[in-house]
Design a protein around this motif. Structure first.
Motif, mmCIF file in Angstrom:
data_model
loop_
_atom_site.group_PDB
_atom_site.id
_atom_site.type_symbol
_atom_site.label_atom_id
_atom_site.label_comp_id
_atom_site.label_asym_id
_atom_site.label_seq_id
_atom_site.Cartn_x
_atom_site.Cartn_y
_atom_site.Cartn_z
ATOM 1 N N GLU A 77 0.843 -1.178 0.000
ATOM 2 C CA GLU A 77 0.000 0.000 0.000
ATOM 3 C C GLU A 77 0.893 1.247 0.000
ATOM 4 O O GLU A 77 1.989 1.220 0.548
ATOM 5 N N ILE A 78 0.404 2.298 -0.623
ATOM 6 C CA ILE A 78 1.182 3.536 -0.681
ATOM 7 C C ILE A 78 1.198 4.177 0.698
ATOM 8 O O ILE A 78 0.158 4.426 1.299
ATOM 9 N N LYS A 79 2.411 4.410 1.195
ATOM 10 C CA LYS A 79 2.570 4.993 2.532
ATOM 11 C C LYS A 79 2.928 6.462 2.371
ATOM 12 O O LYS A 79 4.018 6.797 1.937
ATOM 13 N N SER A 80 1.992 7.318 2.732
ATOM 14 C CA SER A 80 2.274 8.747 2.675
ATOM 15 C C SER A 80 1.213 9.474 3.477
ATOM 16 O O SER A 80 0.025 9.170 3.361
ATOM 17 N N ASP A 89 8.428 10.216 -3.760
ATOM 18 C CA ASP A 89 7.682 10.034 -2.506
ATOM 19 C C ASP A 89 6.969 11.335 -2.129
ATOM 20 O O ASP A 89 7.516 12.428 -2.286
ATOM 21 N N ALA A 103 1.234 4.144 -9.178
ATOM 22 C CA ALA A 103 1.388 3.449 -7.887
ATOM 23 C C ALA A 103 2.784 2.852 -7.756
ATOM 24 O O ALA A 103 3.372 2.823 -6.672
ATOM 25 N N ASN A 108 5.126 4.910 -5.978
ATOM 26 C CA ASN A 108 4.746 5.232 -4.596
ATOM 27 C C ASN A 108 4.135 6.624 -4.451
ATOM 28 O O ASN A 108 4.333 7.306 -3.435
ATOM 29 N N PRO A 125 1.165 9.204 -3.791
ATOM 30 C CA PRO A 125 -0.094 9.097 -3.046
ATOM 31 C C PRO A 125 -1.299 9.776 -3.680
ATOM 32 O O PRO A 125 -2.431 9.449 -3.343
ATOM 33 N N MET A 179 -4.311 4.953 -2.667
ATOM 34 C CA MET A 179 -4.001 6.161 -3.432
ATOM 35 C C MET A 179 -5.236 7.057 -3.527
ATOM 36 O O MET A 179 -6.351 6.584 -3.704
#
Lengths: 262, 262
Positions: free
Chosen positions: B121-124, B192, B211, B214, B216, B237
């Motif tokens: 999963e996109i971490k932001s 990022d 995606a 990465n 968001p 996202m």
């Protein structure tokens, strides 16, 4: 189903509110030609038989209905199995709106290597008046129900000078045109002296696809590329872009658009 | 040259007059990876090194600049020769806006076989206010010079919450995004906590491409498909469509768009 409902958050300067939006469905069609997987298309989940046949014709795998022995469509899994009477060369290049899939060692691509060699000029004395073009484009816009609901599809149509004969929509602008030609092939509908309408931009690939069906007039709501214009002039096709409202730009072979008698 | 001048016949209800139109140039780039021809892209003839690297990264052939030993661009013939330090699997599927080129026997495509398996999963924690989104989209429109001149290209941009950092245009909507990522890779620019803007429709392919870096937040002027929305939700996202003027639709992960304090 061509569309789906999705929950959304609408944000404007006035604020935000939760709502529903109608969004276009994205689907896949894998074309299996003579038991060999050929390609998987991203498409709208309608008229899959026309799409499969139109794709195979546009890419030069088949020429007419006579060559097709059997078509089996699996709507659920998104598979079209097409069997031809004779053998087909699987190693051909496949072109799309974005790229030509390489099968190795076929050399590089330029205007000179475009698929124009030996292609006869389009022979047609079809002429159309500007008000007829404006009327066709107006009807074309009204027919685009999925576009009106979602803004997420392209449309294409085969016309004579006064009527839309076949209409299709698809998330891919190439697919929308291929569906038209697939339907023509399967229903034995002639494309001679006909007009193609498209919502999409006209690249060399779209132009060659339409030229392959001997169509003398290509009408687009959008922009053509320089290469499409050059090909249209060389092949004797009337290419019209930005056909919107009651105006249009004619890029080649303008004699087919006759001045309106007042 | 990204554009050319073409003679046209302009027809409106008021009459017809001969004029000139600025049209977009269509070109080709053949990517040769480790001396083997991989693919030929239809593209705009700019930033061909970024396009080649972005394409290779988006399709999973390379991950970082370190893997690239040499890039030779032949602008004249439209060829990018990329040499990697290690071996690369040429047999991978290649996806485009229209189809996935088959390399045989890889099975059929559905949501379950989309390239999401094992994707984190996109971490932001990036958040942005609506007026900042509106300002970015306004600048985005102003930067699209080739679109303004021709109506024939797509644009894409990498942004932080207040500025456009990288901007690109291309006749292909996939290419425009690939050029952005190619430039990021070659210039060691981190993606990022960044935002991608695109003029084009968002299919599953575009969403997965973004995606993969990465990112968001994906902001589009146009429509998303149902599959893109589902993927965005699954991957964490924020997907925004129809960002035009001072309005937008948020399709997933809406907490990243924070209410404006009045």
């Amino acid at each position: 189903m061509e569309t789906e409902t999705a929950p959304i958050l609408r944000i404007t300067e006035q604020g935000r509110n939760e709502g529903k939006d109608t969004v276009v469905a994205e689907s896949y069609l894998t074309i299996v030609l003579n038991s060999q997987e050929l390609v998987t298309l991203l498409c709208s989940p309608t008229k899959l038989d026309y799409l499969a046949v139109g794709f195979l014709a546009s890419e030069g795998f088949i020429k007419s209905k006579d060559e097709i022995e059997k078509i089996i469509i699996d709507d659920e899994r998104g598979i079209a199995q097409v069997t031809t009477r004779g053998a087909v060369d699987h190693a051909a290049h496949i072109s799309s709106g974005r790229f030509i899939a390489s099968s190795g060692g076929k050399g590089f691509r330029s205007y000179h290597t475009l698929d124009v060699s030996g292609r006869a000029e389009i022979k047609s004395y079809l002429q159309v008046r500007a008000p007829e073009v404006f009327a066709l484009m107006e009807e074309f816009g009204q027919r685009s129900k999925v576009f009106q609901a979602t803004g997420g599809v392209h449309s294409a149509a085969l016309c004579d000078i006064t009527n839309i004969l076949i209409f299709s929509e698809d998330i891919g602008r190439h697919n929308a045109v291929d569906k038209i030609f697939g339907e023509c092939i399967l229903k034995d509908i002639s494309t001679d002296d006909r007009i193609i309408l498209t919502s999409g931009r006209v690249s060399s690939e779209i132009l060659l696809k339409v030229a392959r069906r001997n169509i003398p007039i290509l009408l687009s709501k959008s922009a053509p590329t320089n290469l499409a214009i050059k090909l249209a002039a060389d092949l004797g096709m009337t290419l019209i872009g930005f056909a919107r409202g009651r105006r249009m730009n004619v890029y080649s072979v303008a004699w087919r658009i006759v001045p309106d008698e007042k």
